[in-house]
Design an enzyme around this catalytic site. Sequence first.
Site, PDB file in Angstrom:
ATOM      1  N   GLU A 114     -21.336  43.385 117.654  1.00 36.95           N
ATOM      2  CA  GLU A 114     -22.653  43.039 118.189  1.00 36.95           C
ATOM      3  C   GLU A 114     -22.445  42.668 119.647  1.00 36.95           C
ATOM      4  O   GLU A 114     -21.478  41.980 119.984  1.00 36.95           O
ATOM      5  CB  GLU A 114     -23.260  41.860 117.422  1.00 36.95           C
ATOM      6  N   TYR A 126     -17.803  49.877 125.404  1.00 39.15           N
ATOM      7  CA  TYR A 126     -17.888  50.290 124.006  1.00 39.15           C
ATOM      8  C   TYR A 126     -18.311  51.757 123.892  1.00 39.15           C
ATOM      9  O   TYR A 126     -17.804  52.487 123.038  1.00 39.15           O
ATOM     10  CB  TYR A 126     -18.837  49.384 123.230  1.00 39.15           C
TER      11      TYR A 126
END
Length: 159
Positions: A114, A126
Amino acid sequence: MMKLWMAPGGLHIEPGQTRDAVDLARIHAQGFYRGWPVAEFSSFLSEDGTPVYVACDAKRRIAGFALIRLAADEAELLTIAVDPKWRGKRIGQALLHAAFDDLLMSPARRMFLEVSEENTPAIKLYGREGFATISSRRGYYPKPDGSAATALVMARDLG
């Protein structure tokens, strides 16, 4: 035999140790509005299901770390933080690569995380590392002004 991975800037990555809890809490507090307490890091560092990877120099001065939780065939990146003076030097990427490499020897086949939708550098990292947004959680991260940021839930396959 201790596992070691190479990292930029003359650093290497190795498994975290319980004695690292104070340094991890300090680095985490520098990167997040609500840093986690030393006792929480001590707990994670003493558990088998929560591997910690630390990027450090030859004198074991820690520049950053990644904390993973393993559950069945899934891994969750609980947090990753890099000391401000080491940011922008691909330390976070090296930490992720060490975790990916190590997790090949585990039952984990997918990793989740998250991230605040406002954390653009992390989202870019990411994305480069193969994570895709699969959902979001409104109001997940508290902010200093009393409002809350949305969390993006991202995932990627391992191996």
